[in-house]
Design a protein around this motif. Structure first.
Motif, mmCIF file in Angstrom:
data_model
loop_
_atom_site.group_PDB
_atom_site.id
_atom_site.type_symbol
_atom_site.label_atom_id
_atom_site.label_comp_id
_atom_site.label_asym_id
_atom_site.label_seq_id
_atom_site.Cartn_x
_atom_site.Cartn_y
_atom_site.Cartn_z
ATOM 1 N N TYR A 91 -35.604 21.170 0.543
ATOM 2 C CA TYR A 91 -37.284 20.326 0.543
ATOM 3 C C TYR A 91 -36.723 19.250 0.373
ATOM 4 O O TYR A 91 -35.550 18.882 -0.030
ATOM 5 N N LEU A 95 -37.061 29.853 -3.602
ATOM 6 C CA LEU A 95 -37.802 29.061 -3.984
ATOM 7 C C LEU A 95 -35.744 27.519 -3.816
ATOM 8 O O LEU A 95 -35.671 26.609 -3.631
ATOM 9 N N THR A 153 -38.935 34.142 0.377
ATOM 10 C CA THR A 153 -38.170 33.013 -0.272
ATOM 11 C C THR A 153 -38.187 32.708 -0.839
ATOM 12 O O THR A 153 -38.832 32.488 -1.932
ATOM 13 N N THR A 156 -31.562 21.906 -1.003
ATOM 14 C CA THR A 156 -31.833 22.870 -1.834
ATOM 15 C C THR A 156 -31.853 22.585 -2.749
ATOM 16 O O THR A 156 -30.859 22.521 -3.845
ATOM 17 N N SER A 197 -34.922 27.822 0.104
ATOM 18 C CA SER A 197 -35.352 26.777 1.823
ATOM 19 C C SER A 197 -35.747 25.260 0.789
ATOM 20 O O SER A 197 -35.230 24.915 -0.280
#
Length: 727
Positions: free
Chosen positions: A311, A305, A303, A449, A309
């Motif tokens: 968050y 980040l 992945t 992201t 990903s």
């Protein structure tokens, strides 16, 4: 006459045909009698000659991936595959037997160089080839596409029957280099060519891989091509070259500092993106843990980040709430509120959030981080101190719910950015009243992201104009250099006005004030705006937030009045209170040097564009000549004060770290001091000069020196009155 000429031509044609027929017949007769092919010299009865025609593909060279300056990031290089001759009739150029007699012994010796091979498996492969009556065989895993250096080491072992076939492999000279962004390519046994498996190598595979060619040839059983039998049906077309916006030198600095971040904080992950806010060009892009792109044996995560990903970013989201309030004209600039804790009720019929001082409520109180109570403060101070309660006050009493949602959409949050060739996720928006709405204002409850965050912040750093981040600069034909695709800065929208952007930057400048939330990130001599963030991490397994692990990050840009570069650095770690800001500072300083912004000297002085760090040498009580020798070659600007021959004092002190374009001061024992050209000096430089000389310098404004009251090269003394203006 004409008839005779025609007869002569016919006669000559017949002669040529007779000659050709005679040669063909002679060739056949020669071969029948001697059993030897007249052109190749091979014995036609030799069992190693194959009667079949081999139809095969010709691999195209994979295109290179380059940084913005042409530095190679990924390229095809020559590699070697180990083969073993197993036919006892095989001989070398000197006529000596050249085959593997003892498979196990040879496998053990190969193991001394190729440490990853399985000795028993290699030995069995050789023996099986012998049993099947083959002439030669490859040896399997760990023996294919090895480096030239390993090939030479094996040759030194002088193993009879061991040889090499030349092939290609994908090489990454500076790995790890944005590993999850660039990705990697490797040889695909099924497709018989190098194929992109991750990152840009995969998404740009159709351009990088090129088009394979086709050819036929006669082949011996041992694999040799019979000379003169090759027929090219289709030429291979090499892949295109891809030029990125990344800068190799800056990227290396980021890689080094993220590795340090991981180690020093026992972090689970870390990231950093460096970008030009006015163009969207990404100069560096890294996420950790990372991997070696040349071996890619262990990949901690597939992945990326930065883009894949989602968050909860924490307080770095707060400037967007302030921007919404300012741009819609409801920001209570001169008003105050009570910080500490926000207890509230919610009326679903009116959708009204009401703060209460005490009483029963089904909603948990929202507190400022770590139980801080800042007392009664202004809303300007709310951003500097990163007050969650200040955000709640804005969203409950000033910002309209629908307007907030519209502005978050205008900022491009909770939706894919659309950066070419980058895989993305959209994140999750949770504006449910009242908890989701309030929490989203300080970066919790909803997920985005890092790529979205970078794009959104360009609006604040670029006077309201939001720019799309991009990493691919161009795709060009490897042979002709012709541009196939070119990517340019893309204006996405203008979610806020220029004036709003300036006001938000002014608020962010105080985040770095003494005692404020971002004090640790303040850099001497760098005029910067910033916002920090500490975000909770949701644990999907338990359905709760982790109690001891947080995201810690900072978004910053410089210079504050007209940002040329922006840096977002962060990590996931249980060390969210006492971590060092040094890695961020090193990255920001390197980025400023790259942009030609940080630490520049007088108007006509050289600006160093590459990054370097040094330990400041001890110059005290040495000669000026010695000092010049010590400073020679260092990419810094040295200011010698006075006309003396010996060094009386210095700044910085010996042993301190100095970086490219820093200004160094050396005080000599001379009686005469000339006024330096202070243009471009920072407050740190002025203070150092004043402390070394004892001369008082009055300043007005902030930023860097733009003018001075005494002209350069004029004599000055301790009684001189010097005033400088900064902006």
């Amino acid at each position: 006459m004409k008839i005779k000429a025609t007869n002569k031509r016919l006669f000559r044609i017949i002669q040529v045909m007779i000659i050709i027929g005679t040669l063909v017949s002679a060739n056949v007769l020669f071969t029948m009698v001697t059993k030897t092919h007249i052109w190749t010299g091979h014995n036609v009865l030799d069992s190693r000659i194959s009667n079949s025609i081999v139809h095969t593909t010709v691999s195209a060279k994979r295109g290179e991936i380059l940084d913005r300056n042409g530095t190679v990031i990924a390229q095809d290089t020559t590699a070697y595959t180990v083969i073993a001759y197993v036919d006892s009739s095989n001989v070398d150029a000197n006529g000596k037997a050249n085959y593997v007699k003892h498979p196990k012994q040879v496998a053990k010796k190969l193991k001394t160089v190729l440490t990853d091979i399985d000795v028993d498996q290699v030995a069995d492969t050789i023996q099986n080839a012998k049993d099947k009556g083959l002439s030669q065989t490859e040896l399997g895993a760990g023996t294919k596409r090895i480096s030239k250096s390993k090939m030479k080491k094996i040759k030194k072992l002088k193993l009879a029957g061991i040889d090499f076939e030349e092939t290609v492999t994908r090489k990454y000279p500076s790995t790890p280099f944005a590993s999850n962004l660039v990705g990697f390519a490797t040889y695909d046994e099924d497709k018989q060519k190098i194929v992109g498996k991750l990152g840009l190598e995969q998404s740009l595979n159709k351009y990088l891989s090129g088009t394979q060619g086709e050819m036929t040839y006669h082949q011996t059983v041992s694999g040799d091509v019979l000379p003169g039998t090759t027929n090219v049906i289709k030429q291979a077309e090499d892949g295109a070259n891809v030029k990125l916006t990344l800068d190799a030198n800056l990227q290396k600095t980021v890689e080094t500092q993220l590795k340090k971040t991981m180690k020093d904080n026992n972090a689970e992950s870390a990231w950093c993106v460096v970008m030009e806010p006015s163009t969207g060009k990404v100069l560096a892009w890294t996420s950790y843990p990372t991997f070696n792109q040349n071996t890619h044996k262990t990949i901690p995560t597939f992945t990326n980040l930065i883009s894949e990903s989602a968050y909860e970013p924490g307080s770095v989201m707060k400037p967007f709430t302030f921007a919404t309030a300012i741009d819609t004209g409801v920001y209570p600039k001169d008003e105050t509120y009570r910080a500490g804790s926000f207890l509230y009720t919610y009326d679903a019929s009116t959708k009204k959030i009401t703060r209460i001082q005490s009483g029963s409520t089904p909603y948990p109180a929202i507190n400022d981080a770590l139980g801080e109570d800042f007392g009664t403060i202004t809303f300007d101070q709310a951003l500097a101190y990163s007050s969650n309660v200040g955000i709640c006050e804005l969203l409950a009493n000033y910002v309209n719910y629908k307007d907030y949602g519209k502005y978050m959409k205008k900022f491009g949050l909770y939706q894919k950015v659309g950066t070419p060739w980058i895989n993305e996720v959209a994140g999750q928006k949770n504006f449910s009243m009242p908890m989701g709405y309030l929490n989203s204002g300080f970066g919790q409850g909803s997920s985005i992201t890092i790529l979205q965050l970078m794009q959104a912040y360009t609006a604040i750093f670029n006077d309201g104009q939001m720019m799309m981040p991009y990493v691919v600069d161009s795709i060009t034909d490897a042979d002709t250099g012709k541009t196939i695709k070119k990517y340019s800065p893309t204006k996405v929208s203008k979610p806020i006005s220029s004036d709003t952007a300036k006001q938000v930057r002014e608020l962010m400048s105080h985040v770095l004030d003494d005692g404020a939330g971002g004090e640790k990130f303040k850099m001497d001599g760098v005029d910067m705006v910033a916002k920090t963030g500490t975000g909770q991490i949701y644990d999907s397994k338990t359905g709760t937030y982790k109690e001891d692990t947080y995201t810690s990050s900072v978004m910053a840009a410089a210079p504050s009045d007209n940002p040329k570069v922006m840096v977002y650095w962060g990590m996931v770690s249980d060390n969210y209170l006492n971590y060092s800001a040094e890695p961020f500072k090193q990255i920001m300083q390197a980025a400023l040097v790259y942009e030609g912004v940080g630490g520049q000297d007088e108007k006509n002085a050289k600006k160093y564009t590459s990054w370097a760090s040094y330990d400041m040498p001890s110059l005290l009580n040495h000669s000026v000549d010695y000092a010049k020798e010590q400073m020679n070659g260092k990419k810094v600007h040295v200011v010698y004060i006075g006309n003396g021959d010996n060094v009386m004092n210095q700044y910085p002190n010996a042993g301190q770290t100095i970086n490219s374009n820093d200004r160094i001061f050396v005080l000599t024992d001379g009686n005469s001091i000339s006024m330096p050209d202070m243009t471009g000096w920072t407050q740190k430089d002025i203070t150092a000069f004043s402390q070394l000389t004892g001369i008082t310098i009055k300043t007005s404004g902030s930023g860097k020196v733009s003018s001075q009251s005494i002209e350069a090269k004029q004599p000055i003394t301790s009684d001189s009155v010097i005033t400088v203006k900064m902006k």
